[in-house]
Design an enzyme around this catalytic site. Structure first.
Site, PDB file in Angstrom:
ATOM      1  N   GLU A 210      -0.126  -8.258 -10.024  1.00  0.00           N
ATOM      2  CA  GLU A 210       0.751  -7.692  -9.006  1.00  0.00           C
ATOM      3  C   GLU A 210       2.184  -8.028  -9.399  1.00  0.00           C
ATOM      4  OE1 GLU A 210      -1.961  -7.904  -5.032  1.00  0.00           O
ATOM      5  OE2 GLU A 210      -1.304  -9.831  -5.867  1.00  0.00           O
TER       6      GLU A 210
ATOM      7  N   ASP B 157      -7.059   0.458   3.458  1.00  0.00           N
ATOM      8  CA  ASP B 157      -6.622  -0.835   3.976  1.00  0.00           C
ATOM      9  C   ASP B 157      -6.827  -0.846   5.487  1.00  0.00           C
ATOM     10  OD1 ASP B 157      -5.735  -1.521   1.396  1.00  0.00           O
ATOM     11  OD2 ASP B 157      -3.838  -0.487   1.745  1.00  0.00           O
TER      12      ASP B 157
END
Length: 247
Positions: free
Chosen positions: A8, A128
């Site tokens: 990330e 999500d």
């Protein structure tokens, strides 16, 4: 089960976030290029990359991501900030193995279905979930869409996979996460990839026996060194079934 070791990025650095808080990154002092090469050397068949600056509409990591694609030695699945057709097509042309779409899927599901048909096996849906709702914009915006309805909207799209993240639990309640994920995976027609559930090798051993889940993202645990990637990849492999001997 396929493990996706994960990088990330924020401002060119490898980071992890707690519940998606971009303003509070945990910074890992590692070289992203060396890290990507290390994933391939360990035996990974894919890697995942999330561009947090892309989520905020900034392009600071573009050159770095291009270099990661060139040197990784394995296909790279990229998520973060894809808001239109041009950005998806541009990164596929740059060599991205797959593109992960979440916010765009909430805002323009017809476009995402079109992209999935035009780029079969290269479009991944990001699902999500927070308090029973699908989130977008880097977990910051709640939609009025239930996760099951979201999956139904893409039931006929030739997706490469669906990444499911349970934001409520965020690695604090694995049983609750696995319950949500297995329930959604049973309804999905594309392979489901679990996100945010792997803290150690035992979690991988449990996860690979959860029905309908085909893979998992592994990031923070690698940098905390609670997981060795070589060992994790071995554990993720299917075990041969014992066969009775007949005489």
């Amino acid at each position: 089960m396929i493990l996706y070791p994960t990088i990330e990025l924020q401002n060119g650095r490898v980071v992890s976030l707690h519940r998606g808080r971009l303003e509070e990154p945990m910074i890992w002092h590692v070289d992203p290029l060396d890290t990507a090469r290390g994933f391939a050397s360990a035996g990974a068949s894919w890697m995942h990359l999330t561009d947090f600056d892309g989520i905020e509409g900034r392009g600071e990591n573009v050159e770095l991501i291009e270099e990661i694609i060139r040197v990784a030695g394995i296909p790279v699945q990229i998520g973060g900030g894809f808001r239109n057709r041009d950005s998806v097509e541009r990164w596929i042309e740059k060599g991205a193995g797959r593109i992960v779409l979440g916010t765009l899927a909430v805002r323009d599901p017809d476009l995402v279905r079109e992209l999935a048909k035009y780029f079969p096996d290269q479009i991944v849906l990001a699902l999500d979930v927070w308090q029973g709702q699908v989130m977008s914009d880097g977990w910051r915006m709640a939609s009025a869409i239930a996760p099951e309805a979201f999956l139904d909207a893409f039931a006929d799209a030739p997706l490469a996979g669906i990444i499911v993240t349970d934001i409520d639990s965020d690695m604090e309640d694995l049983d609750a996460q696995l319950g949500l994920m297995s329930g959604l995976a049973a309804k999905a027609r594309a392979p489901v990839i679990a996100s945010g559930v792997v803290r150690n090798v035992d979690d991988i051993a449990r996860l690979k026996y959860v029905p309908h889940i085909s893979g998992a993202l592994v990031g923070r645990a690698l940098f905390r060194k609670t997981i060795d990637l070589v060992e994790a990849l071995e554990v993720a492999q299917p075990q041969p079934e014992s066969v009775a001997e007949f005489k």
